[in-house]
Scaffold this motif. Structure first.
Motif, PDB file in Angstrom:
ATOM      1  N   ARG A 243      -6.889   6.789  -6.875  1.00 30.97           N
ATOM      2  CA  ARG A 243      -6.907   8.027  -6.087  1.00 30.97           C
ATOM      3  C   ARG A 243      -7.060   7.719  -4.598  1.00 30.97           C
ATOM      4  N   MET A 244      -7.803   6.654  -4.273  1.00 32.11           N
ATOM      5  CA  MET A 244      -7.912   6.212  -2.873  1.00 32.11           C
ATOM      6  C   MET A 244      -6.562   5.673  -2.391  1.00 32.11           C
ATOM      7  N   VAL A 245      -5.865   4.939  -3.260  1.00 32.89           N
ATOM      8  CA  VAL A 245      -4.557   4.379  -2.891  1.00 32.89           C
ATOM      9  C   VAL A 245      -3.573   5.515  -2.575  1.00 32.89           C
ATOM     10  N   ALA A 246      -3.581   6.560  -3.406  1.00 28.98           N
ATOM     11  CA  ALA A 246      -2.697   7.715  -3.165  1.00 28.98           C
ATOM     12  C   ALA A 246      -3.032   8.378  -1.828  1.00 28.98           C
ATOM     13  N   SER A 247      -4.318   8.485  -1.545  1.00 28.96           N
ATOM     14  CA  SER A 247      -4.772   9.066  -0.278  1.00 28.96           C
ATOM     15  C   SER A 247      -4.334   8.194   0.905  1.00 28.96           C
ATOM     16  N   ALA A 248      -4.407   6.869   0.734  1.00 30.87           N
ATOM     17  CA  ALA A 248      -3.979   5.933   1.781  1.00 30.87           C
ATOM     18  C   ALA A 248      -2.476   6.066   2.043  1.00 30.87           C
TER      19      ALA A 248
ATOM     20  N   LEU B 205      -6.138  -0.488   7.886  1.00 34.13           N
ATOM     21  CA  LEU B 205      -5.874   0.758   7.158  1.00 34.13           C
ATOM     22  C   LEU B 205      -6.767   1.880   7.674  1.00 34.13           C
ATOM     23  N   ARG B 206      -8.048   1.587   7.825  1.00 33.30           N
ATOM     24  CA  ARG B 206      -8.995   2.621   8.284  1.00 33.30           C
ATOM     25  C   ARG B 206      -8.691   3.053   9.711  1.00 33.30           C
ATOM     26  N   ALA B 207      -8.247   2.098  10.529  1.00 38.12           N
ATOM     27  CA  ALA B 207      -7.918   2.426  11.917  1.00 38.12           C
ATOM     28  C   ALA B 207      -6.715   3.379  11.979  1.00 38.12           C
ATOM     29  N   ILE B 208      -5.757   3.196  11.056  1.00 35.37           N
ATOM     30  CA  ILE B 208      -4.551   4.041  11.057  1.00 35.37           C
ATOM     31  C   ILE B 208      -4.815   5.387  10.385  1.00 35.37           C
ATOM     32  N   VAL B 209      -5.438   5.334   9.217  1.00 32.76           N
ATOM     33  CA  VAL B 209      -5.534   6.523   8.361  1.00 32.76           C
ATOM     34  C   VAL B 209      -6.809   7.326   8.611  1.00 32.76           C
ATOM     35  N   GLY B 210      -7.876   6.639   9.053  1.00 37.02           N
ATOM     36  CA  GLY B 210      -9.146   7.350   9.241  1.00 37.02           C
ATOM     37  C   GLY B 210      -9.826   7.601   7.918  1.00 37.02           C
ATOM     38  N   ASP B 211     -10.399   8.791   7.757  1.00 41.01           N
ATOM     39  CA  ASP B 211     -11.169   9.096   6.547  1.00 41.01           C
ATOM     40  C   ASP B 211     -10.270   9.207   5.323  1.00 41.01           C
ATOM     41  N   MET B 212     -10.685   8.499   4.274  1.00 44.55           N
ATOM     42  CA  MET B 212     -10.017   8.629   2.978  1.00 44.55           C
ATOM     43  C   MET B 212     -11.084   8.844   1.926  1.00 44.55           C
ATOM     44  N   GLU B 213     -10.672   9.452   0.833  1.00 44.14           N
ATOM     45  CA  GLU B 213     -11.560   9.595  -0.313  1.00 44.14           C
ATOM     46  C   GLU B 213     -11.791   8.188  -0.879  1.00 44.14           C
ATOM     47  N   THR B 214     -13.050   7.736  -0.932  1.00 43.09           N
ATOM     48  CA  THR B 214     -13.306   6.413  -1.511  1.00 43.09           C
ATOM     49  C   THR B 214     -14.267   6.538  -2.695  1.00 43.09           C
ATOM     50  N   TYR B 215     -14.201   5.565  -3.564  1.00 49.47           N
ATOM     51  CA  TYR B 215     -14.996   5.577  -4.804  1.00 49.47           C
ATOM     52  C   TYR B 215     -15.569   4.196  -5.013  1.00 49.47           C
ATOM     53  N   THR B 216     -16.796   4.131  -5.520  1.00 46.98           N
ATOM     54  CA  THR B 216     -17.333   2.821  -5.909  1.00 46.98           C
ATOM     55  C   THR B 216     -16.655   2.419  -7.215  1.00 46.98           C
ATOM     56  N   LEU B 217     -16.664   1.121  -7.524  1.00 50.94           N
ATOM     57  CA  LEU B 217     -16.041   0.683  -8.774  1.00 50.94           C
ATOM     58  C   LEU B 217     -16.767   1.296  -9.972  1.00 50.94           C
ATOM     59  N   GLU B 218     -18.066   1.467  -9.846  1.00 46.36           N
ATOM     60  CA  GLU B 218     -18.806   2.072 -10.963  1.00 46.36           C
ATOM     61  C   GLU B 218     -18.332   3.514 -11.209  1.00 46.36           C
TER      62      GLU B 218
ATOM     63  N   LEU C 288       2.107   7.909   5.599  1.00 43.77           N
ATOM     64  CA  LEU C 288       3.291   8.733   5.884  1.00 43.77           C
ATOM     65  C   LEU C 288       3.106   9.542   7.152  1.00 43.77           C
ATOM     66  N   GLU C 289       1.859   9.945   7.410  1.00 45.03           N
ATOM     67  CA  GLU C 289       1.617  10.937   8.472  1.00 45.03           C
ATOM     68  C   GLU C 289       1.142  10.348   9.794  1.00 45.03           C
ATOM     69  N   ASN C 290       0.657   9.102   9.765  1.00 45.06           N
ATOM     70  CA  ASN C 290       0.122   8.517  11.000  1.00 45.06           C
ATOM     71  C   ASN C 290       1.105   7.529  11.615  1.00 45.06           C
ATOM     72  N   ASP C 291       0.871   7.228  12.869  1.00 44.01           N
ATOM     73  CA  ASP C 291       1.811   6.409  13.635  1.00 44.01           C
ATOM     74  C   ASP C 291       1.651   4.938  13.267  1.00 44.01           C
ATOM     75  N   CYS C 292       2.477   4.452  12.348  1.00 44.85           N
ATOM     76  CA  CYS C 292       2.324   3.054  11.900  1.00 44.85           C
ATOM     77  C   CYS C 292       3.671   2.422  11.576  1.00 44.85           C
TER      78      CYS C 292
END
Length: 304
Positions: free
Chosen positions: A214-219, A282-295, A224-228
């Motif tokens: 789900r984080m990968v999809a958000s990334a 990635l964080r510099a380009i995309v900013g906030d993303m939904e992240t999850y711990t492995l647990e 697609l939307e940021n200047d990269c």
């Protein structure tokens, strides 16, 4: 406007999504539709819905046919042979290299001008790079056909960068509900769900950077939307986990201890020992993303 009406009008633009019925594709589709894109899924096999098309990317004619029909504003190219131990070496190059070139050539032949092309490569291109965190400047050293095919694809894709706004993603390991059981984490989770007494694994001390799909999809949405355009970007968590630690987490979640047997057949000679990515770019380009711990991801998979 709420997202259902956005999705219905596709007011953010049309996306052609290859590999739409694959593990990652389903999450990327849901993410983009919720954000108001109209997504046409290109897939191998029969198209079932109105927003799906059959596409053989190894055929340039077929790529042209689909591009002409969809006239996409965006391409998200996930279709690939991604199981590293896949038996047919030729297929890696036919699908991963030639297939990708066909898609770009079809854009050019039809004189379409996409707003962004996202091509998924793989962190496997880095090979046995073991020193600390791997950033995008790490020289690639592929050690198998899968990785070599992805690196060849990257080099050829870059030759198009002056004509199209292309971004290349290098995802590290990720997992989630719906991943094929021949991948490592689903295999471990399914053993615990079935309360199997024994599991056979390879090297328990291999360390991997695991993200949630789900984080990968958000990334990918963010790319697609940021200047990269022109960039190559790691998609990763920056946190290493050994197989041993995943087993320990699952024992905690499932409430019992499993017997682990190391099967020499599962220890690959060219095994990448430590693969941890730096998510800084990635964080510099995309900013906030939904992240999850492995647990959290493991609990989600166990409950599914």
């Amino acid at each position: 406007m709420g997202s259902p009406s956005n999705a219905a009008t596709g007011q953010r633009g049309r996306v052609l999504l290859t590999g739409a019925n694959g593990f990652t594709g389903k999450y990327v589709r849901a993410e983009l539709e919720a954000a108001g894109y109209s997504v046409c899924g290109a897939l191998v096999g029969a198209a079932k819905g109105p927003h799906e098309m059959t596409l053989d990317i190894t055929s340039l004619d077929d790529c042209r046919r689909v591009m002409e029909k969809v006239q996409p504003d965006y391409l998200v190219h996930l279709a690939a042979i991604s199981f590293v131990a896949h038996a047919d070496a030729d297929a890696f190059y036919r699908v991963n290299v030639i297939g990708t070139m066909n898609l770009l050539q079809a854009f050019a032949d039809l004189k379409l001008s996409p707003k962004r092309v996202l091509v998924a490569s793989s962190a496997n291109v880095y090979g046995n790079a073991t020193e600390g965190m791997i950033s995008e400047t790490q020289p690639p050293q592929p050690v198998n056909h899968y990785a070599a095919s992805k690196l060849a694809m990257e080099h050829l894709v870059r030759t198009w960068s002056d004509r199209m706004p292309i971004v290349i993603s290098r995802p590290f390991n990720y997992t989630g509900v719906g991943q094929q059981p021949n991948f490592l984490v689903p295999k471990i989770v399914s053993h615990f769900v079935q309360r199997a007494p024994v599991i056979e694994l390879g090297n328990l001390d291999v360390e991997r950077d695991f993200s949630d799909v789900r984080m990968v999809a958000s990334a990918y949405h963010g790319l697609l939307e940021n200047d990269c355009a022109g960039e190559t970007v790691n998609v990763c968590s920056g946190k290493p986990y050994s197989l041993r630690s995943i087993i320990e987490m699952m024992q905690e979640i499932a409430g019992y201890e499993i017997e682990v047997r190391v099967n020499p057949a599962f220890v690959r000679q060219s095994e990448v020992k430590v693969l941890i990515g730096s998510p800084q770019k990635l964080r510099a380009i995309v900013g906030d993303m939904e992240t999850y711990t492995l647990e959290e991801t493991l609990r989600w998979m166990t409950a599914a």
